[in-house]
Scaffold this motif. Sequence first.
Motif, PDB file in Angstrom:
ATOM      1  N   SER A 160       0.850  -1.189   0.000  1.00 27.88           N
ATOM      2  CA  SER A 160       0.000   0.000   0.000  1.00 27.88           C
ATOM      3  C   SER A 160       0.889   1.243   0.000  1.00 27.88           C
ATOM      4  O   SER A 160       1.750   1.393   0.868  1.00 27.88           O
ATOM      5  N   SER A 162       0.861   5.336   0.145  1.00 28.82           N
ATOM      6  CA  SER A 162       0.025   6.494   0.458  1.00 28.82           C
ATOM      7  C   SER A 162       0.824   7.772   0.247  1.00 28.82           C
ATOM      8  O   SER A 162       2.048   7.773   0.271  1.00 28.82           O
ATOM      9  N   GLU A 235      -5.924   5.186  -6.311  1.00 26.24           N
ATOM     10  CA  GLU A 235      -7.091   5.761  -5.629  1.00 26.24           C
ATOM     11  C   GLU A 235      -8.043   4.652  -5.174  1.00 26.24           C
ATOM     12  O   GLU A 235      -9.251   4.686  -5.425  1.00 26.24           O
ATOM     13  N   GLY A 237      -9.234   4.039  -2.420  1.00 24.25           N
ATOM     14  CA  GLY A 237     -10.278   4.483  -1.503  1.00 24.25           C
ATOM     15  C   GLY A 237     -11.599   4.757  -2.193  1.00 24.25           C
ATOM     16  O   GLY A 237     -12.634   4.863  -1.534  1.00 24.25           O
ATOM     17  N   GLU A 238     -11.561   4.887  -3.534  1.00 27.18           N
ATOM     18  CA  GLU A 238     -12.786   5.127  -4.300  1.00 27.18           C
ATOM     19  C   GLU A 238     -13.474   3.835  -4.728  1.00 27.18           C
ATOM     20  O   GLU A 238     -14.518   3.884  -5.387  1.00 27.18           O
ATOM     21  N   THR A 273      -1.496  -1.040  -4.139  1.00 25.30           N
ATOM     22  CA  THR A 273      -2.545  -0.030  -4.112  1.00 25.30           C
ATOM     23  C   THR A 273      -1.952   1.330  -3.754  1.00 25.30           C
ATOM     24  O   THR A 273      -0.874   1.430  -3.175  1.00 25.30           O
ATOM     25  N   THR A 275      -3.290   5.501  -2.507  1.00 24.25           N
ATOM     26  CA  THR A 275      -4.388   6.379  -2.130  1.00 24.25           C
ATOM     27  C   THR A 275      -3.841   7.660  -1.530  1.00 24.25           C
ATOM     28  O   THR A 275      -2.759   7.677  -0.942  1.00 24.25           O
ATOM     29  N   ARG A 277      -6.095   9.272   0.361  1.00 27.07           N
ATOM     30  CA  ARG A 277      -7.121   9.427   1.380  1.00 27.07           C
ATOM     31  C   ARG A 277      -6.745   8.649   2.636  1.00 27.07           C
ATOM     32  O   ARG A 277      -5.906   7.739   2.610  1.00 27.07           O
ATOM     33  N   LEU A 279      -7.565   5.951   4.811  1.00 30.77           N
ATOM     34  CA  LEU A 279      -8.421   4.762   4.788  1.00 30.77           C
ATOM     35  C   LEU A 279      -9.002   4.456   6.160  1.00 30.77           C
ATOM     36  O   LEU A 279     -10.135   3.968   6.272  1.00 30.77           O
TER      37      LEU A 279
END
Length: 490
Positions: A160, A162, A235, A237-238, A273, A275, A277, A279
Motif C-alpha cells: 500500500s 500512500s 485511488e 479508496g474510491e 494499491t 491512495t 485518502r 483509509l
Amino acid sequence: MANVLIIDDDPHIGDLLLVLAKHLGHGGDKALTLKKGIALAREERFDIVFLDVVLPDGNGLDALPELQILKNSPEVVIITGKGDTKGAELAINSGAWDYISKPATAEQYLLHMQRVLQYRTEKQASHPKLGHHNIVGRSKAIMRCMEQAAKAAESHVSVSISGETGTGKELFAKAVHDNSTHRKGPFVAVDCASIPENLVESILFGHKRGAFTSAEESNQGLIAKADGGTLFLDEVGELPLALQKSFLRVLQEHTFRPVGDPKEIKSDFRLVTATNRDLEALVQTGRFRQDLMYRMQAFTIELPPLRQRKEDIPELSRYFLNKLSADSNTAPTPVSNEFLKALEAYSWPGNIRELFNILEQVFATNPEAGEFLPIHLPVRIRIAAAQHSVLPKTDHKPVLTVIQGHKTTKKQLNKEAEISPYKPPLNEDFPPLKEYRDQALDQAEKLYLESLFLHCNGNIKKAAQVSGLSNSRIYALLKKHDIKKTFFSN
C-alpha cells in the motif's frame, strides 16, 4: 562494535545503560541535557540513542526530527517516567524505534538494547537496491522510501502506497513491480476514481457475452490481464463498498468469476494499491471495509510531500528540464541559483506533478532564454519567493509543545503559518483561482491546527470534538503539516 548515546537527566540511568553497553561489548556516551545530547548526536558516531522526554532544557520528542535526518540514522528508544498510551503512540508515529517507561529493571533495559542492536545489524547487512526506476532525489525522506520499496519488491505481500496527489505513487508502484519476481509479467494500472461505479465490477472481473444489456461480446477483466504480473489499483479508496467484499475474496483465493459466468478463473497477481485518502477514517465512517484495508496494507510506503523534501527540488528540476531538452532535440538551458531558490520557497500543494507542470510551462514559453531566471516563473511562485526573502532567518523553526499535568510550555507559533494578504499581479500572468485557493487553504489549515491545540491544551479527544475530525485524521494532518505536538495525560 556499536556506540550508544544516552540523553537523560538522571545520571544513574546513564551510568546503568553505559554499563550494559560495555557488558555487550559496545561503547557509548551520555548527556544530562538535550542541548549536549544533540551536540553529541551530530558527531554521527552513535547507533542507538536512548532519549528521555522531560529534560531540563526541552522535550526529547522535539529532537526526533533532527536525529532522523542524521546521515548515520541512529535508532531512537524513548525512555521516560511519564509514559502513557498516547505518548507511546506519538513516539512511534514520530519515528522512535521503541518506547519504555521508567522505572525499568536492568534486565528490561538490557533486553531492549539487545533487540535494537540485533535489528540494526540485520538492517545494515541487508540493503536491497532499487534498480530500473526513474525516481529522482537524494533526501533522507525519499531514500527511506526507496529502501522500503526495494524491500517490498523482494516480498510477495500486498503493498500500500500512500501520499498526497502528485507525490509519485504510480512511479513507486512501477518500481516495486520492475524489481519483483513478477517483473516479466504485465503491470496493469487501474484508476478507481475514473471508472463509473456501475462499470467497476465488469472492468475488474470481466463479463460474459449477454451478461447485461450492452454486453454484446465477452470481455476479459483487468484482474485476469494481471495474471503473472502486478495489479495496481490507484485511488483505491474510491472502490465501491458493494464491490469490496468480492475483491477481498479475490485477494484471499486469487480466483474470481466474471460477471455472468458461473466458472471461476485463477489469476496469480501481486497487488499494489495507492491512495491519497485516510483509509482508517473511511473505515470509521463505514465507507471502506476494515478487513480489506488490513489485507492491502501488509507492507506500507508513505511518500513525503515535496514541501518536506525541498532539498530534492534542484535535482528534480534539472532532471526534468534536461528531459524536455532531449525530447525536443535542443541543448539544455542553464538554470540560475536564483531560479532554484525561488522554486524552493514555494509550498507546492500539487507536489512533483505541479513542479513538472511549471517547468514544462517555463520551457515551452521561453525557448530563447540563455538561462532560466526567476522572472520566467509564474507570478505565484515569485510571490512566494519574495515573501520568503523577507521572513526573519531562524536556525530552528519553533514547535508547539504542550505537556499536561506538568508545567505547560507554549512556544511561539511558526510565523510561516500566518497568511499574508494577497497582492494581485499587475501583468497577465495571473494564477488560476483553484491554485491560489489550494495554497491559501493549506496555510489556513496549518494555522487552524496550531490554534486548535493551544485552545485544547494538547488534548486529542477534545480537539477531535471541537474540530469534528477523527483522531486518526488529526494525526494525519499533524504529520502533513509537520506540526510537533507532544502531550501527556494526567
